[in-house]
Scaffold this active site. Structure first.
Site, short mmCIF file in Angstrom:
data_model
loop_
_atom_site.label_atom_id
_atom_site.label_comp_id
_atom_site.label_asym_id
_atom_site.label_seq_id
_atom_site.Cartn_x
_atom_site.Cartn_y
_atom_site.Cartn_z
N HIS A 124 62.11 13.61 32.58
CA HIS A 124 61.18 12.87 33.43
C HIS A 124 60.15 12.21 32.51
CE1 HIS A 124 57.85 12.55 36.40
NE2 HIS A 124 58.76 12.71 37.35
N LYS A 227 56.33 21.33 44.73
CA LYS A 227 57.80 21.32 44.82
C LYS A 227 58.33 22.71 45.13
CE LYS A 227 58.12 17.64 41.35
NZ LYS A 227 58.39 16.40 42.08
N CYS A 364 61.33 8.15 37.96
CA CYS A 364 60.57 8.39 36.72
C CYS A 364 61.47 8.82 35.58
CB CYS A 364 59.46 9.43 36.92
SG CYS A 364 58.27 8.97 38.17
C1 LIG Z 1 61.38 17.06 36.24
C2 LIG Z 1 59.98 16.76 36.64
N1 LIG Z 1 58.99 16.93 35.76
C3 LIG Z 1 57.71 16.69 36.08
C4 LIG Z 1 57.35 16.25 37.33
C5 LIG Z 1 55.90 16.01 37.63
O1 LIG Z 1 55.37 17.13 38.24
P1 LIG Z 1 53.94 17.10 38.95
O2 LIG Z 1 54.11 16.31 40.20
O3 LIG Z 1 53.62 18.52 39.22
O4 LIG Z 1 52.97 16.50 38.00
C6 LIG Z 1 58.34 16.06 38.28
C7 LIG Z 1 58.02 15.60 39.65
O5 LIG Z 1 57.90 14.44 39.97
C8 LIG Z 1 59.68 16.31 37.92
O6 LIG Z 1 60.67 16.11 38.81
#
Ligand SMILES: Cc1ncc(COP(=O)(O)O)c(C=O)c1O
Lengths: 407, 148
Positions: A124, A227, A364
């Site tokens: 991501h 999540k 993303c």
């Molecule tokens: C794999 C992954 N890493 C990081 C994030 C970012 O997490 P957060 O929304 O807690 O900042 C997400 C969610 O969008 C994700 O799917």
């Protein structure tokens, strides 16, 4: 999960009773954010009604009550991931902030010119960009582990790339696009064998599978409350004490200080060193409630979601022109797909008109989209409140997409 | 409801976009990009004496953005730059402003009315206006536009 049990679980998520454009809501976007059970919603409003004050500051009863609940949430999280001590759990805004904390604090302190940061092709942006900045600031460089065609990590390539120059391995536990569950215990062993540290992005994992940070041996693990049935705006970083102790503070201010004169400050012990300012007290407590909700149901949820993953692969494979991206063995309940020439946004809009909520876009993960050779995908993702009926509704709505586009 | 958005006219212009071609010597051109969905478009225009004599586009996008680009080129060819800008304003209003629902009753522009359904899907307004924003930037002499 027995039908009766499932009904009572669905009943605990008030939003699932919403109708969308006159149709039953079929919520298949839990990888973006899960819905919240009553117990989480009620815990947060009860906190504001009965317990709110600032934490760690007042001498009065309410401040004590708030502090107790806030620290209890930290212990719940500690227990959930089996951290050795609660001080190793640092509250953050989410997984993004947790990664930024490590990249900035650990990265800028310990990376040197010529060092390597190893990432994977399925990361991501949250686990890419902070490392790019750390690399620019320190002269370190980034190396990328490719994926195989089924969406699993190319472990042979990783083994070849992994040498003493690598100081940090950043890898997602579960891919938010492919659903791939990465072998983080094996990766950690391999990384430690060359002296590298390991950060695992757990954003997509903790709501769906059991994690034991001590058994796996990771150095850092990041978490996203929203999540895993908890509120937005809160998450956490797990770090091994020895590493966190050696790292400088990430942000500076009140509450993280042992003593301040205008000449210098000495910093408080863990976890306060990394939690300056008034924390997100209510949502941390809400996250605690989410863990109490999730933990006893986690194995059942995992089982149910595996069934839904199988079933959806079956049902979606019947649809001509549909391609699923990510078929790694043991994958999680996240199904990315494209359909002939139809743009994923058009798929998403037509599904929405049928009451089916999916995500469409690059998620993303632009480097991964480039690897898959697509600009975007549509993505259905599951949680413990989903049913085979939801998958049937998805399959039916996808046939509607074919009709509209005359496929 | 859905048939209102994905009307035959839109689907037809998505399947067979008009004026999707390069203009070798444009007087104006610009790149448009929608970072959310990865849509990319390049718009060309030939303007002489204040009149848009030719306008075309190349690029990849969703059905809404492709059809919108295609119908835009048909609607604007032969218009003055002022007319083109005014039509863009009305088009944007039709998608976003409840008071402007009867956007294009007149001949020659009535096809643009097909996009009125986008109003029900605010997330898609950027798709429907990408080509228009890009042409606007081209005419204003800005080579690049992003709908972020
Ligand atoms: C794999 C992954 N890493 C990081 C994030 C970012 O997490 P957060 O929304 O807690 O900042 C997400 C969610 O969008 C994700 O799917």
């Amino acid at each position: 999960m027995a039908l009766a049990a499932l009904e009572t679980i669905r009943d605990q998520f008030p939003i699932l009773k919403e109708t969308i454009r006159g149709k039953r809501l079929v919520y298949l976007d839990s990888a973006a954010s899960t819905q919240k059970p009553d117990v989480v919603i009620d815990t947060i409003s009860d906190y504001y009604r009965h317990s709110h004050a600032n934490v760690h500051r007042g001498v009065h009863a309410l401040s004590q009550r708030a502090t107790d609940q806030f620290e209890n949430a930290r212990r719940l999280l500690q227990g959930f991931i089996n951290a050795r001590e609660d001080a190793e759990v640092i509250f953050t805004k989410g997984s993004t902030e947790a990664i930024n904390l490590v990249a900035a604090s650990w990265g800028r302190t310990f990376l040197q010119p010529g060092d390597r940061i190893m990432l994977t092709e399925m990361e991501h942006h949250a686990n890419i960009v902070p490392w790019q900045v750390a690399a620019q600031q320190t002269g370190a460089e980034i190396v990328v582990v490719p994926i195989l065609d089924d969406g699993s990590l190319d472990m042979e390539a990783m083994a070849k790339l992994l040498d003493e120059r690598v100081k940090m391995v950043g890898v997602t536990h579960v891919s938010n696009v492919l659903g791939t569950v990465n072998p983080i215990a094996e990766i950690t062993r391999m990384a430690h064998a060359v002296g590298a540290k390991v950060l695992v992005d757990g954003a997509q994992a903790l709501g769906h599978l059991r994690m034991d940070v001590q058994a796996v041996g990771v150095d850092f693990y990041t978490m996203a409350s929203h999540k895993m049935y908890g509120p937005t705006g809160i998450g956490a970083l797990y770090g091994r004490r020895e590493l966190l102790d050696a790292m400088p503070p990430y942000q500076l201010g009140g509450g993280m200080i042992r003593s301040v004169t205008f000449e210098k400050a000495t910093y408080a012990a863990l976890p306060d060193k990394f939690e300056p300012g008034t924390p997100n007290i209510a949502d941390a407590i809400g996250l605690g409630a989410a863990i109490e909700f999730l933990s006893p149901r986690l194995e059942e949820a995992h089982h149910l979601e595996s069934d839904l993953t199988h079933y959806s692969h079956e049902r979606l494979s019947e649809i001509p022109g549909l391609k699923i991206h990510g078929t790694a063995p043991g994958k999680a309940g996240t199904i990315s797909f494209t359909m002939a020439d139809v743009h994923p946004h058009d798929i998403g809009t037509i599904l929405d008109s049928e009451g089916v909520a999916v995500r469409a876009g690059h998620h993303c993960c632009q480097p991964l989209m480039a690897r898959l050779g697509v600009a975007a995908t549509a993505r259905a993702s599951f949680a413990l409140y989903n049913t085979r009926d939801d998958i049937d509704a998805l399959a039916l709505a996808l046939r509607r997409v074919r009709e509209v586009f005359g496929l | 409801m859905m048939s209102e958005l994905y009307q035959d006219l839109i689907l037809d212009h998505n399947r067979a976009p008009r004026n999707r071609r390069v203009i070798e010597h444009p007087s104006h051109e610009a790149d448009g990009h929608n970072p959310l969905c990865g849509d990319q478009i390049h718009v060309y225009a030939v303007v002489r004496d204040g009149v848009v004599e030719d306008v075309s586009f190349v690029g990849q996008g969703c059905a809404i953005s492709t059809a919108s680009a295609s119908l835009m080129t048909e609607a604007l060819r032969g218009r003055t730059v002022e007319e083109a800008e005014a039509i863009f304003k009305r088009f944007h209003a039709m998608l976003t402003d409840d008071a402007a629902i009867d956007g294009f009753p007149e001949d020659g522009l009535d096809k643009l009315q097909a996009f009125a359904g986008v109003r029900e899907y605010p997330m898609r307004v950027k798709c429907a206006t990408l080509a228009w924003h890009t042409l606007h930037a081209a005419l204003a002499g800005d080579g690049r536009v992003s709908t972020e």
